[in-house]
Each structure stands twice: as structure tokens, then as C-alpha cells.
Design an enzyme around this catalytic site. Sequence first.
Site, PDB file in Angstrom:
ATOM      1  N   GLN A  99      47.972  51.067  42.811  1.00  0.00           N
ATOM      2  CA  GLN A  99      46.964  50.455  41.942  1.00  0.00           C
ATOM      3  C   GLN A  99      46.643  51.397  40.781  1.00  0.00           C
ATOM      4  OE1 GLN A  99      42.600  49.853  42.788  1.00  0.00           O
ATOM      5  NE2 GLN A  99      43.265  47.727  43.036  1.00  0.00           N
ATOM      6  N   TYR A 185      35.573  47.973  35.782  1.00  0.00           N
ATOM      7  CA  TYR A 185      36.286  49.115  35.229  1.00  0.00           C
ATOM      8  C   TYR A 185      36.835  48.766  33.842  1.00  0.00           C
ATOM      9  CZ  TYR A 185      35.555  51.005  39.861  1.00  0.00           C
ATOM     10  OH  TYR A 185      34.958  51.457  41.007  1.00  0.00           O
ATOM     11  N   ARG A 232      44.709  42.780  39.403  1.00  0.00           N
ATOM     12  CA  ARG A 232      43.493  42.490  40.167  1.00  0.00           C
ATOM     13  C   ARG A 232      42.369  42.103  39.222  1.00  0.00           C
ATOM     14  NH1 ARG A 232      39.746  45.759  44.621  1.00  0.00           N
ATOM     15  NH2 ARG A 232      40.097  44.182  46.227  1.00  0.00           N
ATOM     16  N   GLY A 321      40.126  45.134  53.978  1.00  0.00           N
ATOM     17  CA  GLY A 321      39.750  46.486  53.615  1.00  0.00           C
ATOM     18  C   GLY A 321      39.196  47.281  54.772  1.00  0.00           C
ATOM     19  N   ARG A 322      37.891  47.213  54.986  1.00  0.00           N
ATOM     20  CA  ARG A 322      37.249  48.032  56.016  1.00  0.00           C
ATOM     21  C   ARG A 322      37.888  47.891  57.394  1.00  0.00           C
ATOM     22  NH1 ARG A 322      33.066  46.151  52.728  1.00  0.00           N
ATOM     23  NH2 ARG A 322      31.847  47.787  51.689  1.00  0.00           N
TER      24      ARG A 322
END
Length: 366
Positions: A99, A185, A232, A321-322
Site C-alpha cells: 500500500q 490522507y 483504496r 483487519g483486527r
Amino acid sequence: MTDLFTPLDLGALRLPSRLVMAPMTRARSRQPGNVPTAMMAEYYAQRASAGLIVSEATQISPQGQGYSFTPGIHSEEQVAGWRRVTDAVHARDGRIVLQLWHVGRMSHESFHADGLPVAPSALAPDASVWVVDPQTGEGGMRPCPVPRALATEEIPALVEDYRRAAANAREAGFDGVEIHAANGYLIDQFLRRSANRRHDRYGGSRNNRLRFLFETVEAVADEIGAERTGVRLSPFITQRNMHDDEVIPTILAAAKAFQRQGLAYLHLAEADWEDAPEIPDDFRIALRRAFSGAIMVAGKYDRDRAETLLRSGWVDLVAFGRPFIANPDLPRRLATRLPLSTFDPATLFGGGAEGYIDYPEASIDA
């Protein structure tokens, strides 16, 4: 019937399942230099049974850094460190993409010689980033300062930073790259009127606000191939002063362009907190009409919710994810409906092996 364990051709890759390891910042690169380590190679190799791994966000240049101990892909040492990671993943028959990340205004003065992060406009995000105090070694959240607005003539060099990072990712052995254009971002900042108040060719109209994204995607795809490039986006996430009523048509316009370019996939970062807004069906339908390539989603998914969405045909991949933090063998646990372990949030950012590579796989007879 499509489920999480149905294979998929994703651009240049053949995936054994639709179950993806989502990108997660863990802040364990070697200092100085933000270099990937042998411990990071073990972390990713432990999770190589994912259909695809999307690496943690990785800065394309020193200017792109916003959090302590996050890895880069702009130096020879970093490329060599990432090569150790990709070799370890491939040795276990895994697939991994890098990424590519520039945080823009989501940064701290300590990462910049002049104390100023860069952004489309000099607007603070009203947000904080994780920074380690060099005196104490302790990490904590620090507020982002007001950034410096990029000059028009600086932007082509940023596009080249993305191109060079993609070339470095190929040299490091990655199977492709994902351009991080989500979560407030840099690229996301250009897309939204709340963060972009420019009056040049990169601001104002929707086409102008999309220009930096399109130039970046074109440069990266030219470098490594559209079939190895993903993007993304985060259409429904509005924190960090990123609310914009026009973001949905902007995202759909981007998807139509990516369809023409033949990108491998789009990755939607969906909110994962308890009272997060549901993604409306009409958006998913519109996105599928705009983009026939693979669509990946990441949010608070479990197996049943993921497979319901996969069967709808609106998405093709689901990223976790987690759950992957505490369950390195997550695909096997989900396939056999074994209980999932929970992760320790205190070890999420920074530190060593604890809470990183010491989570065990489920026992064979569990």
C-alpha cells in the site's frame, strides 16, 4: 454460490479465496530509516494463508510520513527489508501487495525539517497522529499542525514519487500495489472540497480535484501494469474534517475512469465502529455499474455478513483487519467456525514481538 473461499482471478493474480488481510499500521520498522525487519517478515508470513495480503501503509517519500516507526519504500535499505518480507510470504505460498502512502496534512511537525506537512490547502485536519518522543521513547497521539499548501509546480514531483515507489515495490518482490486514496490522507484531501480550496488545475471543479488521483494512477499503472494496481477509497468516512456532500459522485467518476484503465481492483474503507452508518445499497449498485473489476470492502465484517455481501454480486473480496492481528490462521478459523482470539490494543502500535508475532494458531483439535 460464491463464498469467502471461492477462488478469484484478480488482475495478474490467482487468489485461492476472497478473504483478504487488510492494511494495518503496526509501527515496528527499524530505526533510524524506517526499515522493514525480520520480525515484520515473520508477522506477514504467519498470515500468508490469506487470499491476499495488503501491506501496512508505507510512505513513498520522507515527506509522506505522518506516524512514528512506519516503514518506507523510498530507500535501498527499505527495498531490501521489504524483499525479506515478500520472500517470506511467497515461501508460504502467499500473495502480497504494497500500500503506497502519502499522509499529506495528517502528520506532525517532528517529521519535517521546516515543521510543516504539505497538503492541497493550508487547512488543519483537527486530528492527531501517533508520535514517539525521542527523549522518553514513549508513543502518544499528537495534534496535527496547519500544513503548508503545495505549489502547483511541486505536484508533478509527487506523482513521480508514487511512480518510483511502485518501481521499488516491484524490485522488492511485491505482487502489486494499492494506492492509498482514503481516510483523509493526501489524495483524499485533493478529492474533497472540505480539504481542497485550490484555484489552480488541481482544485475547484470535480475534474480538477480528481486530477492528482488520475495522474498518480496513470503513473503507477504505466510503471507496473494496471492489472497489478488497486486503489483504496473511503466514500462514507468523514472524520478529520473530510465531510463533503459531493464525494459520492466524485468517487463514482473515479470508478468509471478506473474501469477504462483496467485497474485490478477498488478497495472501499468502510467505517468499523459500532454506530457507523450503513453503506446504502444504491451506492453499491452504482459502483458496480461504474466498475466491473474486483471490488474489495473492509469494515466490521464477520463470515456471515461477508458472504451475504459476496452473494449479492456487489463486492468480490472482503478484507479483515483486527481479527487477523490475534488470529494468524484466520482463514482456517473462519472456514471451520473456530472461536476467534481477541487482540491486545495496548500492543497495536510499536513495541516488539509481544502482541505482534506471539499470537498462536488454533490447535488442530480445537
